[in-house]
Design a protein around this motif. Structure first.
Motif, short mmCIF file in Angstrom:
data_model
loop_
_atom_site.label_atom_id
_atom_site.label_comp_id
_atom_site.label_asym_id
_atom_site.label_seq_id
_atom_site.Cartn_x
_atom_site.Cartn_y
_atom_site.Cartn_z
N ILE A 24 0.83 -1.20 0.00
CA ILE A 24 0.00 0.00 0.00
C ILE A 24 0.87 1.25 0.00
N GLU A 25 1.92 1.24 0.82
CA GLU A 25 2.84 2.38 0.88
C GLU A 25 3.50 2.62 -0.47
N ASN A 26 4.00 1.54 -1.09
CA ASN A 26 4.63 1.67 -2.40
C ASN A 26 3.67 2.28 -3.41
N ARG A 27 2.43 1.81 -3.40
CA ARG A 27 1.44 2.29 -4.34
C ARG A 27 1.15 3.78 -4.13
N LEU A 28 1.02 4.18 -2.88
CA LEU A 28 0.73 5.58 -2.58
C LEU A 28 1.87 6.50 -3.00
N PHE A 29 3.09 6.08 -2.74
CA PHE A 29 4.24 6.90 -3.12
C PHE A 29 4.31 7.05 -4.65
N LYS A 30 4.08 5.96 -5.36
CA LYS A 30 4.15 6.02 -6.82
C LYS A 30 3.02 6.86 -7.42
N LEU A 31 1.84 6.79 -6.80
CA LEU A 31 0.69 7.53 -7.33
C LEU A 31 0.70 9.00 -6.95
N LEU A 32 1.23 9.33 -5.77
CA LEU A 32 1.13 10.70 -5.26
C LEU A 32 2.46 11.44 -5.22
N LEU A 33 3.48 10.83 -4.61
CA LEU A 33 4.74 11.55 -4.42
C LEU A 33 5.53 11.64 -5.72
N TRP A 34 5.68 10.53 -6.43
CA TRP A 34 6.54 10.55 -7.61
C TRP A 34 6.08 11.56 -8.66
N TYR A 179 10.55 7.79 -12.04
CA TYR A 179 10.77 7.87 -10.60
C TYR A 179 10.47 9.28 -10.08
N ILE A 180 11.45 9.93 -9.45
CA ILE A 180 11.18 11.25 -8.86
C ILE A 180 11.89 12.37 -9.61
#
Length: 332
Positions: A24-34, A179-180
Motif C-alpha cells: 500500500i505504501e509503495n502504491r501511494l508513493f508512486k501515485l502521489l509523491l513521484w 521515478y522522482i
C-alpha cells in the motif's frame, strides 16, 4: 507443540500484514509523491534543487532507508549520493550517462580494446538492419537504465515488438519521466539506439563486476549473476575477499573464482574513475579480455542497493567519499 504452531501462525500473519502495508505504501508513493516530484523537477529545469524539491525527495529517501536525511551537509554514503543527484550539475555526468558517447570517453581513458564491438547505431527503430546482424546481439537505448533487449537467437526475436518497445523508450526522458525526476545526468541526452555484440557464454550474459571507486581507488565491488533472470549477487573487498553484505537480497551461493585478469580489471576501473570523487565502474571479464560496461554516477538511483547492506557500509563508504563541487566547463 500447539504453542509452536500458534507462534508460527502469528508470525506468518504478522509478515503478511507487513507485506500488505508495504504494498500500500509503495502504491501511494508512486501515485502521489513521484508525480509531484517529477513535476517540480521539470519546473527547476537544470537548476539545482531548492528547499521544496529537497523536502519531496527526502520523503522518498525516508521510504527507502527509514531515516530522515541531511542532504545539505551529508555524511553517509546514501546521503551523499542523493545530495549529488539534487545539487551537482556536472556536464561530464551527461556524457558518461550517455551509453553511446561514453564509449569515446572510455577509449580516450583506457583504449578502445576495452569496448564491446558496436554493430550499429541510429535514431530510428525502422532502420535497424536485422538481416545483417549476427544471431546474437544486444540492443540498447543510450539515454537511461534498463533499456536493453538481449537477443540470444535472432530467429526467435519478435522484430515488430522490439521496434515498438524501442520507439516507446526513445520518447521517454529517463530523468523527467521516471521515478522522482532526480537523476539529472540523463536529462539532456539525445536518444539513440545502439546494437552491441553479445559477449556472453552461449545464451547467458556474462557476470557483471561493479567497482565502487572513491577518489580513483576501488574500495568494494559487487559481482552480479543472472541479472535478467534470477538476479543474485556477491560482495567483495578490493582484494576479492568475499564480504557478507548482501542482506535483503539474494546472495550468490554458487561457485566463483577470481578472474585471472582481475588486477587488470582493477587498474582499468581506477583509470576510468580518476576524474571523479565517486563513481561506479561496471566491467565484464570474458576469457582474457576486460570489457567496459558503463559508468554510473547514481548507483541504485532512488531505490535500495542490490547486493550491499547499507546498514553496515553507509558510514564506511560515506567517510571514503570526499565530495567535490565540480566546476567543469560545458562539454560539446
Amino acid at each position: 507443540m500447539l504453542c509452536r504452531i500458534g507462534d508460527r501462525q502469528n508470525e506468518m500473519a504478522k509478515n503478511s500484514s507487513q507485506e500488505l502495508i508495504k504494498k500500500i505504501e509503495n502504491r501511494l508513493f508512486k501515485l502521489l509523491l513521484w508525480p509531484a516530484c517529477r513535476a517540480y523537477a521539470r519546473h527547476l529545469g537544470d537548476r539545482p534543487a531548492d528547499a521544496r524539491y529537497r523536502f519531496l525527495c527526502s520523503l522518498q529517501f525516508w521510504k527507502v532507508y527509514r531515516f530522515w536525511p541531511d542532504l545539505v551537509e551529508p555524511c553517509l554514503f546514501s546521503e551523499k549520493l542523493w545530495s549529488r543527484m539534487l545539487y551537482v550539475r556536472d556536464p561530464l555526468f551527461t556524457l558518461i550517462c550517455d551509453k553511446l558517447r561514453v564509449r569515446e570517453y572510455a577509449a580516450k581513458k583506457v583504449g578502445g580494446e576495452c569496448l564491446i564491438p558496436l554493430l550499429w547505431s541510429g535514431e530510428e527503430p525502422k532502420d535497424i538492419p536485422f538481416d545483417n546482424l549476427p544471431s546474437q546481439f544486444v540492443i540498447k537505448a543510450n539515454h537511461g537504465c534498463g533499456y536493453n533487449i538481449i537477443v540470444t537467437d535472432k530467429a526467435q526475436l519478435d522484430q515488430p515488438s522490439a521496434r515498438y518497445l524501442l520507439k516507446k523508450w526513445l520518447h521517454e526522458n529517463f530523468c523527467s519521466d521516471k521515478y522522482i525526476g532526480s537523476e539529472w545526468g540523463y536529462k539532456n541526452i539525445k536518444p539513440f539506439i545502439t546494437i552491441e555484440a553479445f559477449i556472453g557464454d552461449e545464451d547467458k550474459p556474462p557476470a557483471d563486476y561493479k567497482f565502487y571507486c572513491f577518489s580513483g581507488r576501488v574500495e568494494v565491488l559487487t559481482l552480479h549473476f543472472g541479472r535478467f533472470e534470477r538476479h543474485e549477487t556477491k560482495a567483495f573487498d578490493r582484494n576479492f575477499n568475499p564480504l557478507d553484505l548482501s542482506r535483503g537480497f539474494r546472495q550468490y551461493e554458487g561457485k566463483y573464482h577470481q578472474p585471472q585478469n582481475y588486477d587488470a580489471m582493477v587498474n582499468l576501473a581506477e583509470s576510468m574513475a580518476e576524474d571523479f570523487d565517486f563513481i561506479r565502474v561496471d566491467l565484464y571479464s570474458s576469457g582474457n579480455n576486460v570489457f567496459f560496461g558503463e559508468l554510473t554516477p547514481y548507483p541504485a538511483g532512488v531505490s535500495s542497493f542490490h547486493g550491499l547492506d547499507m546498514t553496515i557500509l553507509d558510514p564506511i563508504l560515506g567517510e571514503k567519499w570526499k565530495m567535490t563541487r565540480y566546476n567543469r566547463p560545458a562539454l560539446q
